[in-house]
Design an enzyme around this catalytic site. Structure first.
Site, short mmCIF file in Angstrom:
data_model
loop_
_atom_site.label_atom_id
_atom_site.label_comp_id
_atom_site.label_asym_id
_atom_site.label_seq_id
_atom_site.Cartn_x
_atom_site.Cartn_y
_atom_site.Cartn_z
N LYS A 13 0.84 -1.22 0.00
CA LYS A 13 0.00 0.00 0.00
C LYS A 13 0.87 1.26 0.00
CE LYS A 13 -2.10 -0.72 3.93
NZ LYS A 13 -1.44 -1.97 4.39
N ARG A 88 -8.83 1.28 9.68
CA ARG A 88 -8.45 -0.11 9.95
C ARG A 88 -9.51 -0.82 10.78
NH1 ARG A 88 -2.53 0.77 9.39
NH2 ARG A 88 -1.40 -1.14 9.79
N ARG A 127 11.80 -6.53 4.41
CA ARG A 127 11.62 -5.10 4.11
C ARG A 127 12.65 -4.23 4.88
NH1 ARG A 127 5.68 -2.50 4.51
NH2 ARG A 127 5.90 -2.66 6.76
N ARG A 160 12.02 -2.13 10.48
CA ARG A 160 11.06 -1.72 11.50
C ARG A 160 10.94 -2.80 12.57
NH1 ARG A 160 5.87 0.21 8.08
NH2 ARG A 160 4.88 -0.87 9.82
N ARG A 171 0.34 -9.02 13.49
CA ARG A 171 -0.28 -7.94 12.69
C ARG A 171 -1.23 -8.52 11.65
NH1 ARG A 171 4.63 -5.17 10.26
NH2 ARG A 171 3.22 -3.60 9.44
P1 AMP Z 1 1.50 0.71 9.15
O1 AMP Z 1 2.74 1.45 8.79
O2 AMP Z 1 0.28 1.24 8.44
O3 AMP Z 1 1.64 -0.78 9.03
O4 AMP Z 1 1.21 1.03 10.71
C1 AMP Z 1 2.16 0.65 11.71
C2 AMP Z 1 1.47 0.56 13.06
O5 AMP Z 1 0.89 1.82 13.40
C3 AMP Z 1 0.30 -0.42 13.14
O6 AMP Z 1 0.74 -1.77 13.38
C4 AMP Z 1 -0.49 0.15 14.30
O7 AMP Z 1 0.13 -0.14 15.54
C5 AMP Z 1 -0.36 1.65 14.06
N1 AMP Z 1 -1.44 2.16 13.16
C6 AMP Z 1 -1.29 2.73 11.93
N2 AMP Z 1 -2.48 3.08 11.41
C7 AMP Z 1 -3.41 2.72 12.33
C8 AMP Z 1 -4.84 2.79 12.37
N3 AMP Z 1 -5.54 3.31 11.35
N4 AMP Z 1 -5.45 2.33 13.50
C9 AMP Z 1 -4.76 1.82 14.54
N5 AMP Z 1 -3.43 1.70 14.55
C10 AMP Z 1 -2.75 2.15 13.47
#
Ligand code: AMP
Length: 215
Positions: A13, A88, A127, A160, A171
């Site tokens: 994404k 989400r 990654r 990360r 996740r």
């Molecule tokens: P991402 O980079 O989108 O995979 O986000 C990394 C982490 O940030 C996730 O595993 C969550 O802990 C938090 N996070 C990001 N976006 C959201 C969201 N919309 N709702 C809740 N937690 C989020």
């Protein structure tokens, strides 16, 4: 153009959102990036989000909803945006609908980027991300010219914390339980387009443009 990119962690994404940003001239709005920046800056928001993020759990709805409401009011979002990693959960999707209504705006499309789970684990575990510009590499599929160094800006690459295998599995479970129901939600609204997220970055980008009626 107001788009949501929906999909499990590792579906690409972020990469596709960055490409779309250039092509459509609207910003990428990534709650994950905003939260990681807050963590790095040691702000109040970062402190609130830290333990959730480290465990691969979702940050509470009210926290991310607050972030998005503030972000979408900024002037660079007036012509549209690409939401990457938000919403989400169903409550987040409902909060987004309310925020859009209050701005007299509507979503154009929701793209569900779909990739089998075993591919996701392979992708995420390999990654590497640039600490300076956020550009993503993969140790096998898209390695940098020089190991550990960003091709784009020379910044240092890192893994990360939440891309470690055990956290990845958690996740993915969180995605299945909390985020996947949004696919049916947006399908019912007639906004959903499914995108095959396997293959080369450019191929997926072509599929997205086709789904947007721009190919
Ligand atoms: P991402 O980079 O989108 O995979 O986000 C990394 C982490 O940030 C996730 O595993 C969550 O802990 C938090 N996070 C990001 N976006 C959201 C969201 N919309 N709702 C809740 N937690 C989020």
């Amino acid at each position: 153009m107001r788009l949501i990119l929906l999909g499990p962690p590792g579906a690409g994404k972020g990469t596709q959102a960055k490409l779309l940003t250039d092509k459509l001239g609207v910003p990428q709005v990534s709650t994950g990036d905003i939260l990681r920046q807050a963590l790095a800056d040691g702000t109040e928001l970062g402190r609130k989000a830290k333990s959730f993020m480290e465990q691969g759990a979702l940050v509470p709805d009210e926290v991310v909803i607050g972030i998005i409401e503030e972000r979408l009011r900024k002037s660079d979002c007036a012509r549209g945006y690409i939401l990457d990693g938000f919403p989400r959960t169903l409550p987040q999707a409902e909060a987004l609908s309310r925020a859009l209504r209050s701005l007299s705006a509507a979503l154009d499309k929701v793209l569900s980027v779909e990739v089998p789970e075993e591919d996701l684990i392979r992708r995420l575990a390999g990654r590497r991300v640039c600490r300076d510009c956020g550009y993503m590499f993969h140790v096998d599929a898209h390695p940098p010219g020089e190991s550990g160094v960003c091709d784009k800006c020379g910044g240092a690459l890192y893994q990360r914390d939440d891309d470690k295998e055990e956290t990845i599995r958690h996740r993915l479970r969180v995605y299945r339980e909390q985020t996947q129901p949004l696919i049916a939600h947006y399908d019912k609204m007639g906004l959903l387009r499914r995108i095959d997220g396997r293959g080369a970055i450019e191929e997926i980008s072509q599929r997205i443009h086709h789904a947007l009626g721009r190919a």
